[in-house]
Motif scaffolding. Structure first.
Motif, PDB file in Angstrom:
ATOM      1  N   ARG A 166     -32.715 -14.630  -1.898  1.00 30.40           N
ATOM      2  CA  ARG A 166     -31.535 -15.297  -2.035  1.00 30.40           C
ATOM      3  C   ARG A 166     -31.366 -15.914  -0.282  1.00 30.40           C
ATOM      4  NH1 ARG A 166     -26.794 -11.491  -4.090  1.00 30.40           N
ATOM      5  NH2 ARG A 166     -27.330 -10.696  -2.134  1.00 30.40           N
ATOM      6  N   LYS A 167     -30.902 -16.965  -0.531  1.00 34.57           N
ATOM      7  CA  LYS A 167     -30.596 -17.682   0.739  1.00 34.57           C
ATOM      8  C   LYS A 167     -29.342 -16.770   1.441  1.00 34.57           C
ATOM      9  CE  LYS A 167     -29.396 -22.155   3.130  1.00 34.57           C
ATOM     10  NZ  LYS A 167     -29.199 -23.749   2.866  1.00 34.57           N
ATOM     11  N   TYR A 168     -28.341 -16.424   0.792  1.00 33.31           N
ATOM     12  CA  TYR A 168     -27.148 -15.973   1.148  1.00 33.31           C
ATOM     13  C   TYR A 168     -27.238 -14.732   1.119  1.00 33.31           C
ATOM     14  CZ  TYR A 168     -26.011 -20.871   1.416  1.00 33.31           C
ATOM     15  OH  TYR A 168     -25.756 -22.137   1.877  1.00 33.31           O
ATOM     16  N   ASN A 169     -27.043 -13.556   2.028  1.00 37.51           N
ATOM     17  CA  ASN A 169     -27.322 -11.999   1.540  1.00 37.51           C
ATOM     18  C   ASN A 169     -25.710 -11.706   1.184  1.00 37.51           C
ATOM     19  OD1 ASN A 169     -25.645 -11.783   3.888  1.00 37.51           O
ATOM     20  ND2 ASN A 169     -27.586 -11.196   5.279  1.00 37.51           N
ATOM     21  N   SER A 170     -25.605 -10.406   0.651  1.00 37.01           N
ATOM     22  CA  SER A 170     -24.607  -9.591   0.473  1.00 37.01           C
ATOM     23  C   SER A 170     -23.400  -9.838   1.520  1.00 37.01           C
ATOM     24  CB  SER A 170     -24.862  -8.235  -0.053  1.00 37.01           C
ATOM     25  OG  SER A 170     -25.521  -8.258  -1.243  1.00 37.01           O
ATOM     26  N   GLU A 171     -23.854  -9.587   2.741  1.00 38.27           N
ATOM     27  CA  GLU A 171     -22.754  -9.506   3.713  1.00 38.27           C
ATOM     28  C   GLU A 171     -22.080 -10.844   3.976  1.00 38.27           C
ATOM     29  OE1 GLU A 171     -20.258  -7.724   6.399  1.00 38.27           O
ATOM     30  OE2 GLU A 171     -21.770  -6.827   5.389  1.00 38.27           O
ATOM     31  N   PHE A 172     -23.038 -11.781   3.772  1.00 40.10           N
ATOM     32  CA  PHE A 172     -22.208 -13.345   4.041  1.00 40.10           C
ATOM     33  C   PHE A 172     -21.478 -13.543   2.817  1.00 40.10           C
ATOM     34  CE2 PHE A 172     -22.431 -17.954   3.155  1.00 40.10           C
ATOM     35  CZ  PHE A 172     -22.376 -18.646   4.461  1.00 40.10           C
ATOM     36  N   ARG A 173     -21.808 -13.138   1.456  1.00 36.88           N
ATOM     37  CA  ARG A 173     -21.054 -13.216   0.419  1.00 36.88           C
ATOM     38  C   ARG A 173     -19.700 -12.564   0.480  1.00 36.88           C
ATOM     39  NH1 ARG A 173     -24.872 -14.897  -4.327  1.00 36.88           N
ATOM     40  NH2 ARG A 173     -26.447 -15.656  -3.511  1.00 36.88           N
TER      41      ARG A 173
ATOM     42  N   LYS B  39     -18.120 -12.011   3.025  1.00 36.42           N
ATOM     43  CA  LYS B  39     -17.213 -12.852   4.230  1.00 36.42           C
ATOM     44  C   LYS B  39     -16.566 -13.965   3.498  1.00 36.42           C
ATOM     45  CE  LYS B  39     -18.992 -10.911   8.313  1.00 36.42           C
ATOM     46  NZ  LYS B  39     -17.901 -10.282   8.857  1.00 36.42           N
ATOM     47  N   LEU B  40     -17.346 -14.473   2.529  1.00 34.13           N
ATOM     48  CA  LEU B  40     -16.967 -15.609   1.754  1.00 34.13           C
ATOM     49  C   LEU B  40     -15.769 -15.339   0.867  1.00 34.13           C
ATOM     50  CD1 LEU B  40     -17.263 -18.634   0.889  1.00 34.13           C
ATOM     51  CD2 LEU B  40     -19.220 -17.960  -0.640  1.00 34.13           C
TER      52      LEU B  40
ATOM     53  N   GLU C  25     -13.301 -24.443 -10.926  1.00 32.04           N
ATOM     54  CA  GLU C  25     -14.265 -25.313 -11.388  1.00 32.04           C
ATOM     55  C   GLU C  25     -15.786 -25.064 -10.933  1.00 32.04           C
ATOM     56  OE1 GLU C  25     -12.659 -28.976 -10.360  1.00 32.04           O
ATOM     57  OE2 GLU C  25     -11.177 -28.920 -11.770  1.00 32.04           O
ATOM     58  N   ILE C  26     -15.730 -24.641  -9.659  1.00 34.73           N
ATOM     59  CA  ILE C  26     -17.080 -24.284  -9.133  1.00 34.73           C
ATOM     60  C   ILE C  26     -17.394 -23.127  -9.864  1.00 34.73           C
ATOM     61  CG2 ILE C  26     -18.328 -23.586  -6.984  1.00 34.73           C
ATOM     62  CD1 ILE C  26     -16.188 -25.072  -5.367  1.00 34.73           C
ATOM     63  N   ILE C  27     -16.915 -22.095 -10.017  1.00 29.60           N
ATOM     64  CA  ILE C  27     -17.606 -20.903 -10.471  1.00 29.60           C
ATOM     65  C   ILE C  27     -17.264 -20.627 -11.975  1.00 29.60           C
ATOM     66  CG2 ILE C  27     -16.901 -19.543  -8.427  1.00 29.60           C
ATOM     67  CD1 ILE C  27     -14.607 -18.316  -9.851  1.00 29.60           C
ATOM     68  N   SER C  28     -16.809 -21.615 -12.592  1.00 24.65           N
ATOM     69  CA  SER C  28     -16.695 -21.391 -14.132  1.00 24.65           C
ATOM     70  C   SER C  28     -17.692 -21.439 -15.103  1.00 24.65           C
ATOM     71  CB  SER C  28     -15.725 -22.803 -14.676  1.00 24.65           C
ATOM     72  OG  SER C  28     -16.401 -24.028 -14.598  1.00 24.65           O
TER      73      SER C  28
ATOM     74  N   ILE D 148     -22.996 -20.848  -4.368  1.00 24.42           N
ATOM     75  CA  ILE D 148     -22.449 -20.095  -2.893  1.00 24.42           C
ATOM     76  C   ILE D 148     -22.412 -21.484  -2.127  1.00 24.42           C
ATOM     77  CG2 ILE D 148     -22.740 -18.626  -0.978  1.00 24.42           C
ATOM     78  CD1 ILE D 148     -21.954 -17.362  -3.431  1.00 24.42           C
ATOM     79  N   LYS D 149     -23.312 -22.153  -1.885  1.00 26.32           N
ATOM     80  CA  LYS D 149     -23.229 -23.555  -1.196  1.00 26.32           C
ATOM     81  C   LYS D 149     -22.233 -24.238  -1.316  1.00 26.32           C
ATOM     82  CE  LYS D 149     -25.103 -26.562   1.564  1.00 26.32           C
ATOM     83  NZ  LYS D 149     -24.167 -27.152   2.567  1.00 26.32           N
ATOM     84  N   SER D 150     -21.809 -24.421  -2.621  1.00 29.12           N
ATOM     85  CA  SER D 150     -20.558 -25.302  -3.171  1.00 29.12           C
ATOM     86  C   SER D 150     -19.396 -24.519  -2.646  1.00 29.12           C
ATOM     87  CB  SER D 150     -20.710 -25.321  -4.548  1.00 29.12           C
ATOM     88  OG  SER D 150     -21.677 -26.157  -5.075  1.00 29.12           O
ATOM     89  N   LEU D 151     -19.227 -23.285  -2.648  1.00 23.83           N
ATOM     90  CA  LEU D 151     -18.270 -22.459  -1.945  1.00 23.83           C
ATOM     91  C   LEU D 151     -17.911 -22.694  -0.469  1.00 23.83           C
ATOM     92  CD1 LEU D 151     -17.808 -19.567  -4.537  1.00 23.83           C
ATOM     93  CD2 LEU D 151     -16.502 -21.256  -4.423  1.00 23.83           C
ATOM     94  N   VAL D 152     -19.056 -22.647   0.112  1.00 22.18           N
ATOM     95  CA  VAL D 152     -19.135 -22.793   1.473  1.00 22.18           C
ATOM     96  C   VAL D 152     -18.692 -24.074   1.885  1.00 22.18           C
ATOM     97  CG1 VAL D 152     -20.596 -22.681   3.605  1.00 22.18           C
ATOM     98  CG2 VAL D 152     -20.802 -20.745   2.014  1.00 22.18           C
ATOM     99  N   ASP D 153     -19.233 -25.180   1.333  1.00 25.16           N
ATOM    100  CA  ASP D 153     -18.733 -26.526   1.606  1.00 25.16           C
ATOM    101  C   ASP D 153     -17.336 -26.731   1.527  1.00 25.16           C
ATOM    102  OD1 ASP D 153     -21.424 -26.999   2.127  1.00 25.16           O
ATOM    103  OD2 ASP D 153     -22.046 -28.107   0.215  1.00 25.16           O
TER     104      ASP D 153
END
Length: 103
Positions: A3-10, A12-13, A31-34, A57-62
């Motif tokens: 994964r590009k984004y680890n659990s700690e990053f997630r 924090k998100l 809509e992003i997570i549906s 995750i990238k969409s949520l970060v954006d």
């Protein structure tokens, strides 16, 4: 697959997303997570962010960056501490790190 984004990053998100209280923004997040499984009830939506793909995750970060959270000083980055840095931390931070080591 790594994964590009680890659990700690997630984590924090998630803390950033929990602060959203504007209805239109909540709809955008929905809509992003549906496309992923989540449960909901009168208390809200519940999901496991570790199940989300890096694309979601990238969409949520954006989305959080677009909403200006980064401008307010809230960043999605995190700092890891190595042993040398540990010596310069205040006592509260040292206690937290030592508790984390025991997990």
């Amino acid at each position: 697959m790594e994964r590009k984004y680890n659990s700690e990053f997630r984590k924090k998100l998630v803390s950033k997303l929990e602060k959203v209280n504007i209805k239109q923004d909540m709809k955008t997040i929905y809509e992003i997570i549906s496309t992923y499984d989540f449960s909901s009830n009168s208390n809200g939506m519940f999901f496991n962010i570790n199940d989300f793909s890096d694309g979601v995750i990238k969409s949520l970060v954006d989305f959080t960056h677009e909403k200006g959270q980064e401008k307010e000083g809230v960043k999605l980055e995190y700092t890891t501490y190595n042993h040398e840095e540990h010596e310069t931390l205040n006592n509260k931070d040292k206690v937290i790190i030592n508790k984390m080591k025991s997990w």
